[in-house]
Design a protein around this motif. Structure first.
Motif, PDB file in Angstrom:
ATOM      1  N   SER A 297     -11.659  -0.368   2.035  1.00 19.88           N
ATOM      2  CA  SER A 297     -10.632  -0.619   3.050  1.00 19.88           C
ATOM      3  C   SER A 297     -11.095  -1.642   4.079  1.00 19.88           C
ATOM      4  O   SER A 297     -10.295  -2.430   4.589  1.00 19.88           O
ATOM      5  CB  SER A 297     -10.252   0.696   3.745  1.00 19.88           C
ATOM      6  N   ASP A 298     -12.400  -1.659   4.388  1.00 17.62           N
ATOM      7  CA  ASP A 298     -12.914  -2.630   5.355  1.00 17.62           C
ATOM      8  C   ASP A 298     -12.775  -4.063   4.831  1.00 17.62           C
ATOM      9  O   ASP A 298     -12.396  -4.976   5.570  1.00 17.62           O
ATOM     10  CB  ASP A 298     -14.386  -2.346   5.667  1.00 17.62           C
ATOM     11  N   LYS A 299     -13.074  -4.241   3.536  1.00 18.36           N
ATOM     12  CA  LYS A 299     -12.956  -5.566   2.934  1.00 18.36           C
ATOM     13  C   LYS A 299     -11.503  -6.026   2.911  1.00 18.36           C
ATOM     14  O   LYS A 299     -11.191  -7.188   3.176  1.00 18.36           O
ATOM     15  CB  LYS A 299     -13.527  -5.531   1.513  1.00 18.36           C
ATOM     16  N   LEU A 300     -10.594  -5.091   2.601  1.00 22.16           N
ATOM     17  CA  LEU A 300      -9.170  -5.406   2.566  1.00 22.16           C
ATOM     18  C   LEU A 300      -8.678  -5.823   3.949  1.00 22.16           C
ATOM     19  O   LEU A 300      -8.023  -6.868   4.117  1.00 22.16           O
ATOM     20  CB  LEU A 300      -8.379  -4.195   2.059  1.00 22.16           C
ATOM     21  N   LEU A 301      -9.008  -5.019   4.941  1.00 20.62           N
ATOM     22  CA  LEU A 301      -8.547  -5.311   6.297  1.00 20.62           C
ATOM     23  C   LEU A 301      -9.166  -6.598   6.831  1.00 20.62           C
ATOM     24  O   LEU A 301      -8.509  -7.387   7.527  1.00 20.62           O
ATOM     25  CB  LEU A 301      -8.895  -4.135   7.215  1.00 20.62           C
ATOM     26  N   GLY A 302     -10.434  -6.828   6.471  1.00 24.11           N
ATOM     27  CA  GLY A 302     -11.102  -8.055   6.900  1.00 24.11           C
ATOM     28  C   GLY A 302     -10.421  -9.295   6.353  1.00 24.11           C
ATOM     29  O   GLY A 302     -10.244 -10.291   7.063  1.00 24.11           O
ATOM     30  N   ALA A 303     -10.010  -9.233   5.069  1.00 23.46           N
ATOM     31  CA  ALA A 303      -9.328 -10.375   4.449  1.00 23.46           C
ATOM     32  C   ALA A 303      -7.975 -10.633   5.100  1.00 23.46           C
ATOM     33  O   ALA A 303      -7.590 -11.791   5.338  1.00 23.46           O
ATOM     34  CB  ALA A 303      -9.152 -10.124   2.952  1.00 23.46           C
ATOM     35  N   ILE A 304      -7.241  -9.551   5.401  1.00 19.51           N
ATOM     36  CA  ILE A 304      -5.921  -9.714   6.043  1.00 19.51           C
ATOM     37  C   ILE A 304      -6.075 -10.308   7.442  1.00 19.51           C
ATOM     38  O   ILE A 304      -5.316 -11.197   7.848  1.00 19.51           O
ATOM     39  CB  ILE A 304      -5.182  -8.358   6.090  1.00 19.51           C
ATOM     40  N   LYS A 305      -7.070  -9.846   8.174  1.00 20.65           N
ATOM     41  CA  LYS A 305      -7.276 -10.333   9.541  1.00 20.65           C
ATOM     42  C   LYS A 305      -7.723 -11.796   9.562  1.00 20.65           C
ATOM     43  O   LYS A 305      -7.323 -12.567  10.428  1.00 20.65           O
ATOM     44  CB  LYS A 305      -8.324  -9.470  10.244  1.00 20.65           C
ATOM     45  N   PRO A 399      -8.561  -7.740  -5.688  1.00 24.92           N
ATOM     46  CA  PRO A 399      -9.136  -6.992  -6.811  1.00 24.92           C
ATOM     47  C   PRO A 399     -10.407  -6.221  -6.470  1.00 24.92           C
ATOM     48  O   PRO A 399     -10.732  -5.250  -7.142  1.00 24.92           O
ATOM     49  CB  PRO A 399      -9.418  -8.086  -7.854  1.00 24.92           C
ATOM     50  N   GLN A 400     -11.144  -6.655  -5.434  1.00 23.33           N
ATOM     51  CA  GLN A 400     -12.374  -5.949  -5.071  1.00 23.33           C
ATOM     52  C   GLN A 400     -12.155  -4.937  -3.950  1.00 23.33           C
ATOM     53  O   GLN A 400     -13.105  -4.275  -3.524  1.00 23.33           O
ATOM     54  CB  GLN A 400     -13.451  -6.958  -4.662  1.00 23.33           C
ATOM     55  N   ALA A 401     -10.904  -4.815  -3.502  1.00 24.39           N
ATOM     56  CA  ALA A 401     -10.612  -3.865  -2.419  1.00 24.39           C
ATOM     57  C   ALA A 401      -9.652  -2.763  -2.852  1.00 24.39           C
ATOM     58  O   ALA A 401      -9.660  -1.673  -2.285  1.00 24.39           O
ATOM     59  CB  ALA A 401     -10.026  -4.612  -1.222  1.00 24.39           C
ATOM     60  N   ILE A 402      -8.808  -3.027  -3.870  1.00 25.63           N
ATOM     61  CA  ILE A 402      -7.841  -2.048  -4.355  1.00 25.63           C
ATOM     62  C   ILE A 402      -8.084  -1.823  -5.843  1.00 25.63           C
ATOM     63  O   ILE A 402      -8.161  -2.780  -6.615  1.00 25.63           O
ATOM     64  CB  ILE A 402      -6.390  -2.520  -4.138  1.00 25.63           C
ATOM     65  N   HIS A 403      -8.216  -0.577  -6.250  1.00 25.61           N
ATOM     66  CA  HIS A 403      -8.441  -0.256  -7.660  1.00 25.61           C
ATOM     67  C   HIS A 403      -7.244  -0.710  -8.494  1.00 25.61           C
ATOM     68  O   HIS A 403      -6.092  -0.509  -8.104  1.00 25.61           O
ATOM     69  CB  HIS A 403      -8.648   1.248  -7.852  1.00 25.61           C
ATOM     70  N   SER A 404      -7.531  -1.278  -9.642  1.00 25.78           N
ATOM     71  CA  SER A 404      -6.472  -1.732 -10.540  1.00 25.78           C
ATOM     72  C   SER A 404      -5.896  -0.551 -11.320  1.00 25.78           C
ATOM     73  O   SER A 404      -6.606   0.086 -12.103  1.00 25.78           O
ATOM     74  CB  SER A 404      -7.024  -2.774 -11.520  1.00 25.78           C
TER      75      SER A 404
END
Length: 580
Positions: A297-305, A399-404
């Motif tokens: 979740s940290d990687k996902l949020l970091g990319a969005i920010k 792909p590295q933040a949310i399971h496929s």
């Protein structure tokens, strides 16, 4: 040990130990085998599958040379330990590398490619060691009586491994899945998630248990001291290829092997392409994201920010102001709530302009869509299909933040196929194969296999649903591993030792891989021709079915020509027996 118990008890106990070793070996393999293709499809693409088949053929040949070198250099007992412990250690490294999934994209591609190749090859050598060990310990008459039960252990291992994968994927909160997560987080500080930690660890455990059973099994060898440090001989397979040019009967048997591997590999690549281009769904699960679907979740949020890509900026604007006002912005539940609100808004995510179709020119701030998702979007989805498309877009964007979900469902598909195949194999070995061979002979019996592959080509051309394709794959695999394999072995019986040992070894290694390689080269050629004809689109390789049809029409006559020579040799052998 043989002198300390009745003969029947000794033989039963020896068979049980060998069957358990084969059970653990095959079970561990079929825990990880279902993950091989989904990982390749997700991170590299199914359009490169034929390249990996060709690479597997060459690495197998290199592996055989290395294997023969080690076999000639080390005695049996040290050889077992080198292979089993070495392969276990390599899988520990793979497990750790998938837990630590960061790094540049090329690192992920190299890791997935290496994993695919290793899983494709390692069982070949462990199985060869296992069977060679058994050949040392059993006499010919004992093998006839007890080998079926040892091989039954292998089939039960396939059933166990495949069902274990299905259980772990279906219920990530199960004890086994949670145990894998606990060990990953304890020793490595992170987890792969979705049960994959448990699958790696259980597979490693299975390899170690198979080795320990073989360590026990060696004490059943009546020539223990003689064989423990004896060096096995090389196969000499390369030199023995000349036999196929000198003997017409052996040439036909070799052709049967090449036809089988060539045609089955074509069908294999077809159904895997169709699987990768299909969107799988789980009737028992909601389409929206659930707890555990976020890998990081940290990687996902970091990319969005950061907002480096158009889609990142789009999500940043669409997240509610109340979410951004919270102090702790890494809470998984809050992120899931925001994403699910957007998924179900019925707004098309691709309208953000941050996506392009596969093989189109990709700008730095755009995301390349998979072909299956491009096909879905072209249909202008509405309702639940739109929600599904939005979810898949999120998975492909991060792909590295949310399971496929597709990787998990593809893994379950393969575990279903292999588990059902094993049950069919058991039924075939115990009942159907002996009856067919007895009443119809090897030629008529093994003709069923090419006919089933012919039927599979019809299924692909008609575009039938994945459930039908799954039934076909189970039937084809089961016939290949049981009826066709046994029938082909019967053709060797009325031959001399040179053919039984030298020609058979060459057939089982080099000719087997020649069929694989030829089919993959043909697929590459087919794709090359398609690229020259942009008006023709065949991403799932449906057109290759017509090559399967043609191959089967040549294959079946060769079966009956081989059978004619076989019957003549059997008659000659029986006449010689009467005369003597």
């Amino acid at each position: 040990m043989k002198d300390k118990m009745p003969l029947w008890a000794f033989q039963v106990l020896r068979t049980l130990v060998a069957a358990l070793s084969f059970f653990f070996l095959m079970g561990s393999y079929y825990i990880l085998k279902p993950t091989r293709e989904p990982l390749l499809f997700q991170h590299i693409g199914s359009e490169y599958l034929q390249h990996f088949y060709i690479a597997s053929s060459f690495t197998t040949l290199i592996g055989i040379i290395l294997y023969n070198y080690l076999v000639s250099r080390y005695p049996r007992t040290p050889l077992l330990r080198i292979f089993f412990l070495g392969i276990s250690f390599i899988f520990v490294l793979f497990w750790a590398s998938f837990v630590w999934s960061g790094g540049p994209k090329y690192y992920l591609v190299v890791k997935v490619a290496s994993y695919f190749m290793f899983v494709s090859l390692y069982l070949l050598f462990l199985k060869a060691l296992f069977l060679s060990f058994n050949h040392d310990v059993h006499t010919v008459e004992e093998a006839k009586s007890f080998y079926p039960y040892i091989f039954l252990g292998a089939q039960l291992g396939i059933v166990f491994g495949s069902n274990l994968v299905r259980g772990v994927i279906r219920d990530p909160s199960s004890f086994l899945a949670q145990a894998g997560t606990y060990l990953s987080t304890t020793f490595l500080g992170k987890e792969i998630g979705k049960g994959f930690d448990s699958m790696f660890l259980l597979s490693i455990l299975g390899i170690i248990l198979a080795w320990l059973m073989l360590e026990v099994f060696k004490y059943f060898d009546p020539k223990l001291e003689e064989n423990r440090y004896a060096k096995p001989s090389n196969t000499g397979a390369i030199k023995d290829l000349g036999i196929f040019l000198k003997n017409r009967y052996v040439f036909f048997i070799g052709l049967l092997m090449v036809f089988a591997t060539f045609t089955s590999t074509l069908s294999d690549q077809q159904y895997k392409r169709i699987l990768d281009h299909s969107i799988l769904t789980d009737d028992n699960k909601a389409i929206i994201l659930e707890e555990g679907d976020l890998q990081d979740s940290d990687k996902l949020l970091g990319a969005i920010k950061k907002g480096e890509r158009l889609f990142d900026q789009y999500l940043q604007k669409r997240f509610s102001s109340s979410f951004w006002e919270k102090e702790n912005k890494s809470l998984e539940k809050e992120i899931l709530a925001e994403l699910n609100r957007l998924i179900q808004d019925k707004e098309e995510f691709w309208s953000s302009g941050g996506f392009v179709k596969k093989n189109e020119t990709t700008k730095e701030n755009q995301i390349e869509l998979s072909q299956r998702l491009s096909f879905l979007i072209e249909k202008n989805p509405t309702g639940e299909e739109l929600v599904l498309a939005n979810r898949l877009l999120l998975e492909e964007a991060y792909p590295q933040a949310i399971h496929s979900s597709q990787k998990l469902l593809q893994t379950r598909f393969f575990s279903n196929v292999y588990g059902n195949m094993a049950w069919c194999n058991i039924l075939m070995c115990l009942i159907i194969t002996p009856l067919l061979l007895r009443f119809f002979g090897p030629a008529m019996a093994i003709t069923l296999y090419p006919l089933v592959l012919f039927a599979g080509g019809i299924i692909f051309v008609l575009g039938l649903e994945m459930r039908v394709i799954e039934y076909f794959v189970v039937a084809a695999l089961s016939l290949n591993y049981t009826l066709y394999a046994v029938g082909l072995e019967i053709f060797y019986i009325p031959t001399g030792k040179e053919i039984k040992y030298k020609a058979k070894t060459a057939c089982d290694t080099f000719l087997f891989r020649i069929g694989d390689t030829a089919s993959s080269i043909f697929v590459l050629f087919y794709i090359f021709v398609l690229d020259l004809l942009p008006s023709i689109s065949d991403p799932s390789l449906i057109g290759i079915s017509y090559i399967v049809f043609a191959t089967v029409l040549f294959w079946i006559p060769v079966i009956f020509m081989t059978s004619k020579i076989y019957e003549k040799k059997v008659a000659e052998h029986e006449r010689d027996v009467v005369l003597t």
